[in-house]
Write a protein that holds these residues in place. Structure first.
Motif, PDB file in Angstrom:
ATOM      1  N   PHE A  52       0.823  -1.206   0.000  1.00  0.00           N
ATOM      2  CA  PHE A  52       0.000   0.000   0.000  1.00  0.00           C
ATOM      3  C   PHE A  52       0.864   1.266   0.000  1.00  0.00           C
ATOM      4  CE2 PHE A  52      -2.248   3.419   2.190  1.00  0.00           C
ATOM      5  CZ  PHE A  52      -3.426   3.480   1.458  1.00  0.00           C
ATOM      6  N   PHE A  53       1.829   1.319   0.891  1.00  0.00           N
ATOM      7  CA  PHE A  53       2.627   2.530   1.023  1.00  0.00           C
ATOM      8  C   PHE A  53       3.605   2.708  -0.141  1.00  0.00           C
ATOM      9  CE2 PHE A  53       1.271   2.125   5.502  1.00  0.00           C
ATOM     10  CZ  PHE A  53       0.742   3.389   5.663  1.00  0.00           C
ATOM     11  N   GLU A  54       4.108   1.607  -0.697  1.00  0.00           N
ATOM     12  CA  GLU A  54       4.988   1.741  -1.852  1.00  0.00           C
ATOM     13  C   GLU A  54       4.210   2.245  -3.063  1.00  0.00           C
ATOM     14  OE1 GLU A  54       7.779  -0.997  -4.764  1.00  0.00           O
ATOM     15  OE2 GLU A  54       7.649  -1.521  -2.651  1.00  0.00           O
ATOM     16  N   GLY A  55       3.010   1.700  -3.263  1.00  0.00           N
ATOM     17  CA  GLY A  55       2.179   2.169  -4.370  1.00  0.00           C
ATOM     18  C   GLY A  55       1.819   3.640  -4.222  1.00  0.00           C
ATOM     19  N   ALA A  56       1.452   4.052  -2.988  1.00  0.00           N
ATOM     20  CA  ALA A  56       1.100   5.447  -2.743  1.00  0.00           C
ATOM     21  C   ALA A  56       2.305   6.364  -2.951  1.00  0.00           C
ATOM     22  CB  ALA A  56       0.564   5.602  -1.317  1.00  0.00           C
ATOM     23  N   TYR A  57       3.469   5.914  -2.517  1.00  0.00           N
ATOM     24  CA  TYR A  57       4.688   6.729  -2.643  1.00  0.00           C
ATOM     25  C   TYR A  57       5.038   6.962  -4.109  1.00  0.00           C
ATOM     26  CZ  TYR A  57       9.566   8.170  -2.165  1.00  0.00           C
ATOM     27  OH  TYR A  57      10.744   8.856  -2.253  1.00  0.00           O
ATOM     28  N   ILE A  58       5.012   5.901  -4.907  1.00  0.00           N
ATOM     29  CA  ILE A  58       5.331   6.025  -6.335  1.00  0.00           C
ATOM     30  C   ILE A  58       4.294   6.906  -7.034  1.00  0.00           C
ATOM     31  CG2 ILE A  58       5.534   4.764  -8.520  1.00  0.00           C
ATOM     32  CD1 ILE A  58       7.893   4.310  -6.691  1.00  0.00           C
ATOM     33  N   PHE A  59       3.028   6.748  -6.662  1.00  0.00           N
ATOM     34  CA  PHE A  59       1.966   7.557  -7.271  1.00  0.00           C
ATOM     35  C   PHE A  59       2.156   9.035  -6.964  1.00  0.00           C
ATOM     36  CE2 PHE A  59      -2.210   9.590  -6.501  1.00  0.00           C
ATOM     37  CZ  PHE A  59      -2.642   9.673  -7.816  1.00  0.00           C
ATOM     38  N   LEU A  60       2.507   9.366  -5.735  1.00  0.00           N
ATOM     39  CA  LEU A  60       2.643  10.762  -5.338  1.00  0.00           C
ATOM     40  C   LEU A  60       3.836  11.445  -6.000  1.00  0.00           C
ATOM     41  CD1 LEU A  60       1.752  10.514  -1.549  1.00  0.00           C
ATOM     42  CD2 LEU A  60       0.352  11.478  -3.386  1.00  0.00           C
ATOM     43  N   ILE A  61       4.813  10.647  -6.451  1.00  0.00           N
ATOM     44  CA  ILE A  61       5.955  11.227  -7.157  1.00  0.00           C
ATOM     45  C   ILE A  61       5.509  11.878  -8.461  1.00  0.00           C
ATOM     46  CG2 ILE A  61       8.043  10.623  -8.462  1.00  0.00           C
ATOM     47  CD1 ILE A  61       8.689   8.626  -6.301  1.00  0.00           C
ATOM     48  N   ASN A  62       4.581  11.205  -9.156  1.00  0.00           N
ATOM     49  CA  ASN A  62       4.071  11.747 -10.417  1.00  0.00           C
ATOM     50  C   ASN A  62       2.635  11.267 -10.607  1.00  0.00           C
ATOM     51  OD1 ASN A  62       3.550  12.704 -12.951  1.00  0.00           O
ATOM     52  ND2 ASN A  62       5.394  11.896 -13.902  1.00  0.00           N
ATOM     53  N   LYS A  63       1.684  12.089 -10.155  1.00  0.00           N
ATOM     54  CA  LYS A  63       0.281  11.700 -10.183  1.00  0.00           C
ATOM     55  C   LYS A  63      -0.289  11.635 -11.597  1.00  0.00           C
ATOM     56  CE  LYS A  63      -0.570  13.947  -5.732  1.00  0.00           C
ATOM     57  NZ  LYS A  63      -1.341  15.010  -5.040  1.00  0.00           N
ATOM     58  N   ARG A  64       0.376  12.274 -12.549  1.00  0.00           N
ATOM     59  CA  ARG A  64      -0.142  12.323 -13.913  1.00  0.00           C
ATOM     60  C   ARG A  64       0.379  11.180 -14.784  1.00  0.00           C
ATOM     61  NH1 ARG A  64       0.497  18.795 -15.300  1.00  0.00           N
ATOM     62  NH2 ARG A  64      -0.961  19.573 -13.726  1.00  0.00           N
ATOM     63  N   SER A  65       1.389  10.499 -14.325  1.00  0.00           N
ATOM     64  CA  SER A  65       1.990   9.436 -15.123  1.00  0.00           C
ATOM     65  C   SER A  65       1.100   8.198 -15.131  1.00  0.00           C
ATOM     66  CB  SER A  65       3.373   9.073 -14.562  1.00  0.00           C
ATOM     67  OG  SER A  65       3.851   7.883 -15.144  1.00  0.00           O
ATOM     68  N   VAL A  66       0.763   7.718 -16.317  1.00  0.00           N
ATOM     69  CA  VAL A  66      -0.047   6.496 -16.435  1.00  0.00           C
ATOM     70  C   VAL A  66       0.690   5.312 -15.817  1.00  0.00           C
ATOM     71  CG1 VAL A  66      -1.146   4.892 -18.053  1.00  0.00           C
ATOM     72  CG2 VAL A  66      -1.187   7.347 -18.515  1.00  0.00           C
ATOM     73  N   LEU A  67       2.001   5.255 -16.014  1.00  0.00           N
ATOM     74  CA  LEU A  67       2.795   4.176 -15.430  1.00  0.00           C
ATOM     75  C   LEU A  67       2.688   4.176 -13.908  1.00  0.00           C
ATOM     76  CD1 LEU A  67       6.164   3.904 -17.416  1.00  0.00           C
ATOM     77  CD2 LEU A  67       4.466   2.115 -17.045  1.00  0.00           C
ATOM     78  N   ASN A  68       2.818   5.340 -13.299  1.00  0.00           N
ATOM     79  CA  ASN A  68       2.758   5.425 -11.846  1.00  0.00           C
ATOM     80  C   ASN A  68       1.370   5.077 -11.323  1.00  0.00           C
ATOM     81  OD1 ASN A  68       5.155   6.851 -12.705  1.00  0.00           O
ATOM     82  ND2 ASN A  68       5.327   7.649 -10.648  1.00  0.00           N
ATOM     83  N   ILE A  69       0.336   5.475 -12.066  1.00  0.00           N
ATOM     84  CA  ILE A  69      -1.036   5.136 -11.671  1.00  0.00           C
ATOM     85  C   ILE A  69      -1.254   3.631 -11.747  1.00  0.00           C
ATOM     86  CG2 ILE A  69      -3.467   5.372 -12.316  1.00  0.00           C
ATOM     87  CD1 ILE A  69      -2.771   8.208 -13.296  1.00  0.00           C
ATOM     88  N   LEU A  70      -0.778   3.013 -12.824  1.00  0.00           N
ATOM     89  CA  LEU A  70      -0.929   1.561 -12.972  1.00  0.00           C
ATOM     90  C   LEU A  70      -0.131   0.815 -11.912  1.00  0.00           C
ATOM     91  CD1 LEU A  70      -0.827   1.217 -16.860  1.00  0.00           C
ATOM     92  CD2 LEU A  70      -2.757   0.686 -15.359  1.00  0.00           C
ATOM     93  N   PHE A  71       1.049   1.343 -11.579  1.00  0.00           N
ATOM     94  CA  PHE A  71       1.826   0.704 -10.513  1.00  0.00           C
ATOM     95  C   PHE A  71       1.069   0.787  -9.188  1.00  0.00           C
ATOM     96  CE2 PHE A  71       5.084   0.648  -7.163  1.00  0.00           C
ATOM     97  CZ  PHE A  71       5.659  -0.584  -7.444  1.00  0.00           C
ATOM     98  N   LEU A  72       0.384   1.910  -8.951  1.00  0.00           N
ATOM     99  CA  LEU A  72      -0.448   2.032  -7.755  1.00  0.00           C
ATOM    100  C   LEU A  72      -1.523   0.952  -7.746  1.00  0.00           C
ATOM    101  CD1 LEU A  72      -1.537   3.496  -5.234  1.00  0.00           C
ATOM    102  CD2 LEU A  72      -2.823   4.984  -6.786  1.00  0.00           C
ATOM    103  N   PHE A  73      -2.180   0.724  -8.891  1.00  0.00           N
ATOM    104  CA  PHE A  73      -3.218  -0.307  -8.971  1.00  0.00           C
ATOM    105  C   PHE A  73      -2.639  -1.705  -8.736  1.00  0.00           C
ATOM    106  CE2 PHE A  73      -5.877   2.623 -11.856  1.00  0.00           C
ATOM    107  CZ  PHE A  73      -6.543   3.133 -10.749  1.00  0.00           C
ATOM    108  N   ILE A  74      -1.436  -1.945  -9.250  1.00  0.00           N
ATOM    109  CA  ILE A  74      -0.778  -3.232  -8.995  1.00  0.00           C
ATOM    110  C   ILE A  74      -0.565  -3.422  -7.500  1.00  0.00           C
ATOM    111  CG2 ILE A  74       1.394  -4.500  -9.262  1.00  0.00           C
ATOM    112  CD1 ILE A  74       1.610  -3.319 -12.070  1.00  0.00           C
ATOM    113  N   CYS A  75      -0.049  -2.392  -6.845  1.00  0.00           N
ATOM    114  CA  CYS A  75       0.207  -2.470  -5.412  1.00  0.00           C
ATOM    115  C   CYS A  75      -1.086  -2.612  -4.610  1.00  0.00           C
ATOM    116  CB  CYS A  75       0.981  -1.240  -4.946  1.00  0.00           C
ATOM    117  SG  CYS A  75       2.706  -1.206  -5.477  1.00  0.00           S
TER     118      CYS A  75
END
Length: 278
Positions: A16-39
């Protein structure tokens, strides 16, 4: 709470926290959003497992298995979509239809949990009997194994044709993490159980720690899912007359100065370099 529940809770928190951390680095990036969903998929799966491991009766296990199924049924779909974005795959329709099987399996799992057919408590732990005769489980295994195979093949050829050494290392690490994780997901419940009178401790959710740990390593060592522009004096860059664009290794535009915005009359965000060139 037994030791399996404790480990599952740890995996839940890390996911949960790793996904949230990566997402907050770049909220607009599709990759970061998908990584959040994976987490989040891993987190839901692990949380459901944590409660199931410590349940008092079978009825509670079935309830938590249904909840956790949201995670493990969509995990491979999010992963394939993530890889397609990573390699800049353009066909949007294909990215949409890859989720269709997961929705069908989810509907079925809420009515009839299909992974395990029976549960027996031995000491402090529940021992599960995989439903190996279920055609739905067979189709589900074919579905996620095919998706992970596609992930590996796409990454292999993407790595082969890419000249960027950092991308090559990132791709190799992701390939390793997918192969290692999928092996561990299947080894205990479906392979080792064959030698244990068709019994399993349902440890698969715990092995999610391999995937997220390897990705975290790639993030820290090779700037995976991250473009570090800290320390760049952006106010000064904005004031320059030169045309300045900062892009990441996937040609996503991370920053463009005011000179370019005014010249091209750009109002959209989340652009790629190709959008400006074409």
């Amino acid at each position: 709470m037994n030791i399996l529940s404790f480990i599952a809770v740890v995996v839940f928190l890390i996911s949960f926290f790793e996904g949230a951390y990566i997402f907050l680095i770049n909220k607009r990036s599709v990759l970061n959003i998908l990584f959040l969903f994976i987490c989040l998929s891993m987190a839901i799966w692990s949380l459901g497992a944590a409660f199931a491991y410590s349940s008092d009766d079978k009825s509670n296990i079935i309830i938590w298995e249904k909840i956790s199924s949201i995670g493990f049924i969509f995990l491979h779909a999010f992963t394939l979509h993530f890889i397609l974005e990573y390699i800049n795959f353009k066909k949007v329709f294909f990215k949409i239809i890859i989720y269709l099987p997961s929705f069908l399996f989810l509907i079925f799992s809420f009515k009839y949990p299909f992974v395990f057919i029976d549960y027996e408590k031995i000491g402090n732990y529940w021992v599960c009997t995989p439903n190996l005769s279920s055609p739905i489980l067979l189709l589900f295994m074919i579905n996620y194994l095919l998706y992970y195979l596609l992930c590996t093949v796409f990454l292999f050829f993407y790595r082969k044709k890419n000249i960027n050494k950092r991308i090559k290392k990132q791709s190799l690490i992701i390939i390793f993490s997918i192969i290692a994780t999928i092996f561990c997901y299947n080894f205990e419940p479906f392979i080792l159980s064959r030698f244990l009178n068709n019994r399993s401790y349902a440890l698969s959710p715990i092995f999610s720690i391999i995937w997220i740990s390897v990705v975290w390593f790639a993030f820290k060592k090779y700037s995976f899912l991250n473009l570090d522009i800290k320390g760049i004096p952006l106010k000064i860059v904005n004031s320059l007359d030169e045309l300045i664009i900062l892009i990441d290794s996937f040609l996503n535009i991370k920053f463009i100065n005011e000179r370019i915005k005014n010249l091209l009359e750009i109002s959209k965000s989340n652009l790629k370099l190709n959008d400006l060139i074409l």
